[in-house]
Scaffold this motif. Structure first.
Motif, mmCIF file in Angstrom:
data_model
loop_
_atom_site.group_PDB
_atom_site.id
_atom_site.type_symbol
_atom_site.label_atom_id
_atom_site.label_comp_id
_atom_site.label_asym_id
_atom_site.label_seq_id
_atom_site.Cartn_x
_atom_site.Cartn_y
_atom_site.Cartn_z
ATOM 1 N N ASP A 197 0.840 -1.198 0.000
ATOM 2 C CA ASP A 197 0.000 0.000 0.000
ATOM 3 C C ASP A 197 0.876 1.250 0.000
ATOM 4 O OD1 ASP A 197 -2.239 -1.576 0.080
ATOM 5 O OD2 ASP A 197 -2.524 -1.407 2.247
ATOM 6 N N GLY A 198 0.406 2.261 -0.716
ATOM 7 C CA GLY A 198 1.162 3.502 -0.816
ATOM 8 C C GLY A 198 2.062 3.483 -2.031
ATOM 9 N N TYR A 199 2.893 2.451 -2.136
ATOM 10 C CA TYR A 199 3.750 2.340 -3.314
ATOM 11 C C TYR A 199 2.953 1.950 -4.548
ATOM 12 C CZ TYR A 199 7.727 2.305 -0.055
ATOM 13 O OH TYR A 199 8.644 2.614 0.896
ATOM 14 N N ASP A 200 1.870 1.173 -4.348
ATOM 15 C CA ASP A 200 1.152 0.610 -5.490
ATOM 16 C C ASP A 200 0.597 1.678 -6.423
ATOM 17 O OD1 ASP A 200 -0.658 1.433 -3.577
ATOM 18 O OD2 ASP A 200 -1.840 -0.417 -3.579
ATOM 19 N N THR A 201 -0.184 2.618 -5.908
ATOM 20 C CA THR A 201 -0.814 3.613 -6.772
ATOM 21 C C THR A 201 0.048 4.849 -6.998
ATOM 22 O OG1 THR A 201 -1.967 4.524 -4.847
ATOM 23 C CG2 THR A 201 -3.143 2.880 -6.156
ATOM 24 N N GLU A 202 0.915 5.159 -6.019
ATOM 25 C CA GLU A 202 1.698 6.393 -6.119
ATOM 26 C C GLU A 202 2.951 6.241 -6.975
ATOM 27 O OE1 GLU A 202 0.751 9.372 -4.967
ATOM 28 O OE2 GLU A 202 -1.115 8.362 -4.410
ATOM 29 N N VAL A 203 3.540 5.059 -6.969
ATOM 30 C CA VAL A 203 4.805 4.871 -7.680
ATOM 31 C C VAL A 203 4.711 3.768 -8.736
ATOM 32 C CG1 VAL A 203 7.260 4.341 -7.438
ATOM 33 C CG2 VAL A 203 6.084 5.617 -5.638
ATOM 34 N N ILE A 204 4.235 2.601 -8.336
ATOM 35 C CA ILE A 204 4.296 1.451 -9.236
ATOM 36 C C ILE A 204 3.311 1.575 -10.395
ATOM 37 C CG2 ILE A 204 4.038 -1.054 -9.394
ATOM 38 C CD1 ILE A 204 5.082 -1.204 -6.522
ATOM 39 N N LYS A 205 2.109 2.052 -10.135
ATOM 40 C CA LYS A 205 1.156 2.193 -11.234
ATOM 41 C C LYS A 205 1.631 3.187 -12.290
ATOM 42 C CE LYS A 205 -3.775 2.529 -12.235
ATOM 43 N NZ LYS A 205 -5.129 2.636 -11.658
ATOM 44 N N PRO A 206 2.125 4.384 -11.917
ATOM 45 C CA PRO A 206 2.691 5.267 -12.943
ATOM 46 C C PRO A 206 3.877 4.639 -13.677
ATOM 47 C CG PRO A 206 2.295 6.476 -10.915
ATOM 48 C CD PRO A 206 2.081 5.025 -10.595
ATOM 49 N N MET A 207 4.673 3.848 -12.937
ATOM 50 C CA MET A 207 5.799 3.177 -13.581
ATOM 51 C C MET A 207 5.311 2.156 -14.599
ATOM 52 S SD MET A 207 8.807 0.854 -11.906
ATOM 53 C CE MET A 207 9.327 2.191 -10.831
ATOM 54 N N LEU A 208 4.301 1.379 -14.246
ATOM 55 C CA LEU A 208 3.757 0.400 -15.182
ATOM 56 C C LEU A 208 3.182 1.084 -16.423
ATOM 57 C CD1 LEU A 208 2.045 -2.029 -12.648
ATOM 58 C CD2 LEU A 208 4.071 -2.501 -14.028
ATOM 59 N N SER A 209 2.560 2.220 -16.244
ATOM 60 C CA SER A 209 2.045 2.989 -17.387
ATOM 61 C C SER A 209 3.194 3.403 -18.304
ATOM 62 C CB SER A 209 1.287 4.226 -16.911
ATOM 63 O OG SER A 209 0.129 3.863 -16.195
ATOM 64 N N PHE A 210 4.290 3.849 -17.707
ATOM 65 C CA PHE A 210 5.471 4.238 -18.482
ATOM 66 C C PHE A 210 6.056 3.031 -19.219
ATOM 67 C CE2 PHE A 210 10.137 4.164 -18.493
ATOM 68 C CZ PHE A 210 10.413 5.240 -19.337
ATOM 69 N N LEU A 211 6.186 1.910 -18.525
ATOM 70 C CA LEU A 211 6.757 0.714 -19.145
ATOM 71 C C LEU A 211 5.901 0.229 -20.312
ATOM 72 C CD1 LEU A 211 7.860 -1.276 -15.950
ATOM 73 C CD2 LEU A 211 9.310 0.079 -17.473
ATOM 74 N N LYS A 212 4.593 0.259 -20.132
ATOM 75 C CA LYS A 212 3.702 -0.166 -21.211
ATOM 76 C C LYS A 212 3.801 0.769 -22.410
ATOM 77 C CE LYS A 212 -1.082 -1.381 -22.279
ATOM 78 N NZ LYS A 212 -2.445 -1.589 -21.744
ATOM 79 N N ALA A 213 3.842 2.063 -22.153
ATOM 80 C CA ALA A 213 3.896 3.044 -23.243
ATOM 81 C C ALA A 213 5.195 2.951 -24.032
ATOM 82 C CB ALA A 213 3.719 4.451 -22.683
ATOM 83 N N THR A 214 6.274 2.543 -23.373
ATOM 84 C CA THR A 214 7.581 2.485 -24.027
ATOM 85 C C THR A 214 8.003 1.069 -24.396
ATOM 86 O OG1 THR A 214 8.705 2.396 -21.862
ATOM 87 C CG2 THR A 214 8.364 4.578 -22.846
ATOM 88 N N ASN A 215 7.108 0.101 -24.206
ATOM 89 C CA ASN A 215 7.388 -1.309 -24.520
ATOM 90 C C ASN A 215 8.625 -1.801 -23.782
ATOM 91 O OD1 ASN A 215 6.896 -3.782 -25.788
ATOM 92 N ND2 ASN A 215 8.225 -3.295 -27.517
#
Length: 450
Positions: free
Chosen positions: A173-191
């Protein structure tokens, strides 16, 4: 009967890099009397089955040492530089100092921003991680290197709040939506892949040793999914997958950034021995090259980096931390897991270029498939290349549609990719199935770019 090294050689030859499969090794240098980076690069490229290396620093001479080896190289930025990389000017300087001078000759595949930065719980590092990754990607875009150099970071499994059973996997909790979710969005967008350091060694008990070592065992049942796990690594990977799925991401590749087993430890360290280390790494490789995936990800292969190349005697901590190495400093194996290549046969002279003899700059070059390349490999090369470049000429009605064969279509697609991205030798690698030719493959109205 084929040896493990023979099977690995066949697997690496007939598995395109684009699928995410491959066996690599972590290369750290916290040790005495190590060979030079150039000696290491030559040894790995000529004598082992590894097709990629994760360098645990961003030392320019080390990056340069891997030039013209065709090994895919991941470069690691130290955690302490993350706050600096939030500044776009520093990110630009770092790319122009550490990447651009070497990108034409060294096959740099990724820049890894720190290692296990989130698990440090250092607020500055945690909150700066994604912006740092974004800035580096922006600079790669500005110099047109983003198509082949991706940006990611490696995580400890400590970022999970739950991992047993695997279907219950979730991020803290805390890391999931604040850090990891934006990171996953970045990783998906950049393959780019999500990278994890997965160590059954740190999770086993005396009762689960066989389960951790990929040995015969009764398995572990996940009541939620009804799936049975026969090894701990699969369970760890599926826990990560479940955690990503909870945040809405199911189509990002997972890479095993580190995994291994120590061969020597202190008297109080349980489960540490050369036999266990050999069994784990040998069975790991067999499992990875089998292509069977995990119970929740049966359709995936996992790029895997064994930890590590050398024992690092200068590391702090328990004795086991200093003894994960596969090789001694004199490049002899600590134990045999079948990663040394069998003796190679003499190459046959042909119209294609010998990688050891660079083609003069004024001679035209084309990228074509090697003769007798497997049909599945050819189709994989077509699918990958055509996701990056224009392949309309090999579509029905196009000038290069006939002959309607996989080999002919792959030749066109692979060459388009090779030409579009600058005619670097590694852009014709295609998992070992491509080769640079000085003979124009054009025919009739089908013209190959040069």
């Amino acid at each position: 009967m084929l040896t493990l090294s023979s099977l690995l050689s066949l697997f690496l030859l007939f598995t395109p890099q684009v699928t995410g499969a491959g066996i690599g090794v972590n290369y750290g240098k916290m040790a005495t009397d190590l060979p030079s980076p150039f000696q290491v690069a030559q040894f790995l490229s000529q004598n082992t089955i590894f097709d990629r290396v994760k360098i645990l620093d961003s030392d320019p001479p080390t990056i340069e040492a891997f030039a013209n080896t065709r090994l895919a190289i991941d470069v690691t930025i130290s955690n302490d530089l993350i706050p600096n990389l939030i500044n776009i000017s520093f990110a630009k300087h770092w790319i122009r100092t550490n990447i651009i001078p070497y990108a034409s000759s060294t096959n740099i595949s990724r820049i890894l921003v720190g290692n296990e930065a989130i698990s440090t719980a250092n607020k500055t590092l945690v909150l700066g991680l994604v912006p740092a990754m974004q800035n580096l990607h922006t600079e790669l875009v500005s110099v047109s290197l983003h198509h082949r150099i991706k940006v990611s970071t490696a995580h400890s499994l400590g970022i999970l709040a739950a991992s047993i059973p695997p279907s219950a996997g979730k991020f803290k909790d805390g890391y999931d939506t604040e850090v990891i979710k934006p990171m996953l969005s970045f990783l998906k967008a950049t393959n780019s892949p999500f990278m994890v350091n997965a160590y059954p060694f740190f999770g086993f008990t005396i009762d689960t040793l066989d389960y951790a070592l990929f040995r015969l065992n009764n398995g572990v049942f996940d009541n939620e999914t009804g799936l049975v796990y026969t090894n701990m690594l699969d369970a760890q990977l599926d826990a990560v997958h479940s955690a990503m799925k909870r945040l809405g991401f199911t189509d990002i590749n997972i890479v095993i950034a580190q995994t291994g087993w120590p061969s020597v430890g202190g008297e109080s360290e349980v489960g540490v021995s050369m036999d266990f280390a050999r069994d784990y790494n040998k069975n790991l490789i067999r499992h990875v090259i089998s292509g069977i995936g995990t119970p929740l990800m049966s359709d995936r292969t996992f790029e895997t980096y064994i930890f590590e190349l050398f024992n690092e005697d200068l590391k702090p901590g328990p004795s086991s931390d200093r003894n994960f190495g596969l090789f001694h400093a004199d490049l002899t194996p600590v134990y045999d897991i079948g990663i040394l290549k069998p003796e190679a046969s003499q190459p046959v002279k042909s119209a294609v270029a010998n990688p050891a003899d660079p083609i003069p700059a004024n001679v035209k070059q084309w990228c074509i498939p090697k003769p007798n390349t497997d049909k599945m490999m050819l189709q994989g090369n077509i699918d990958f290349a055509c996701s990056e470049v224009n392949c309309h000429p090999i579509q029905p009605g196009g000038n290069c549609f006939n002959p309607d064969t996989l080999h002919a279509h792959a030749a066109y697609a692979m060459n388009e990719y090779f030409q579009f991205y600058g005619k670097n030798s590694f852009d014709c690698y295609f998992g070992g199935t491509g080769i640079v030719s000085t003979v124009d493959p054009s025919y009739g109205s089908c013209k190959f770019r040069s």
